[in-house]
Design a protein around this motif. Structure first.
Motif, PDB file in Angstrom:
ATOM      1  N   ALA A  38       0.725  -1.129  -0.056  1.00 13.72           N
ATOM      2  CA  ALA A  38       0.072  -0.124  -0.087  1.00 13.72           C
ATOM      3  C   ALA A  38       0.988   1.230   0.199  1.00 13.72           C
ATOM      4  CB  ALA A  38      -0.914  -0.115   1.353  1.00 13.72           C
ATOM      5  N   GLY A  39       1.845   1.351   0.726  1.00 14.41           N
ATOM      6  CA  GLY A  39       2.708   2.402   0.854  1.00 14.41           C
ATOM      7  C   GLY A  39       3.348   2.604  -0.407  1.00 14.41           C
ATOM      8  N   ALA A  40       3.943   1.706  -1.263  1.00 14.07           N
ATOM      9  CA  ALA A  40       4.666   1.761  -2.586  1.00 14.07           C
ATOM     10  C   ALA A  40       3.533   2.136  -3.447  1.00 14.07           C
ATOM     11  CB  ALA A  40       5.171   0.388  -2.832  1.00 14.07           C
ATOM     12  N   VAL A  41       2.448   1.484  -3.673  1.00 12.22           N
ATOM     13  CA  VAL A  41       1.595   2.129  -4.631  1.00 12.22           C
ATOM     14  C   VAL A  41       1.036   3.690  -4.165  1.00 12.22           C
ATOM     15  CG1 VAL A  41      -0.850   1.708  -5.305  1.00 12.22           C
ATOM     16  CG2 VAL A  41       0.584  -0.191  -4.903  1.00 12.22           C
ATOM     17  N   ALA A  42       1.043   4.056  -3.233  1.00 15.46           N
ATOM     18  CA  ALA A  42       0.669   5.431  -2.812  1.00 15.46           C
ATOM     19  C   ALA A  42       1.873   6.124  -3.226  1.00 15.46           C
ATOM     20  CB  ALA A  42       0.290   5.602  -1.355  1.00 15.46           C
ATOM     21  N   THR A  43       3.089   5.921  -3.100  1.00 14.86           N
ATOM     22  CA  THR A  43       4.198   6.576  -3.329  1.00 14.86           C
ATOM     23  C   THR A  43       4.196   6.810  -5.014  1.00 14.86           C
ATOM     24  OG1 THR A  43       5.277   6.188  -1.535  1.00 14.86           O
ATOM     25  CG2 THR A  43       6.461   6.905  -3.101  1.00 14.86           C
ATOM     26  N   ILE A  44       3.956   5.630  -5.869  1.00 18.73           N
ATOM     27  CA  ILE A  44       4.255   5.625  -7.003  1.00 18.73           C
ATOM     28  C   ILE A  44       2.961   6.549  -7.968  1.00 18.73           C
ATOM     29  CG2 ILE A  44       3.871   4.054  -8.935  1.00 18.73           C
ATOM     30  CD1 ILE A  44       5.375   2.020  -7.638  1.00 18.73           C
TER      31      ILE A  44
END
Length: 132
Positions: A38-44
């Motif tokens: 979830a953190g990676a997708v939000a950042t991307i």
């Protein structure tokens, strides 16, 4: 109570507790993977949104040297998409956020593909707008 009976009692009690502990560790690992995804997708997603916003504020031109701000923003967008694709191919996304990342990447690449097809059908050189 002998030492042998005491060891048996600890084994009978300790083994189920150990299994419960392993189950909790596996659950925590799964939860951590979903949180990281979830953190990676939000950042991307935020990076791609920022790049698109930068592109929309600058005027596209046909030459690389005519508008370095637009060219730089477009290169950054392509780099962000490359990182998103690499992260996806490394199976770092999971759960519903993994599906969201897959849809985001697919939709962005489809936009580029459709834009190239539209430019080619109008009789212009579709690659002239993009970075070589």
């Amino acid at each position: 109570m002998s030492l042998s009976n005491l060891a048996d009692l600890f084994t009978v009690i300790g083994f189920p507790l150990g299994l419960v502990g392993v189950g909790l560790v596996l659950y925590q690992m799964r939860t951590d993977k979903l949180s990281a995804s979830a953190g990676a997708v939000a950042t991307i997603h935020e990076n791609i949104r920022a790049r698109i916003d930068m592109l929309s504020r600058s005027e596209p031109t046909l030459g690389d040297s005519e508008n370095p701000e637009w060219t730089g923003a477009f290169r950054d967008l392509l780099n962000d998409l490359e990182v998103a694709c690499a992260t996806y191919l490394d199976s770092q996304f999971s759960g519903r956020t993994g599906k969201l990342a897959e849809f985001l990447i697919h939709d962005m690449l489809k936009l580029f593909q459709d834009d190239l097809a539209t430019g080619a059908s109008k009789g212009c050189n579709p690659r002239s707008r993009y970075i070589r």
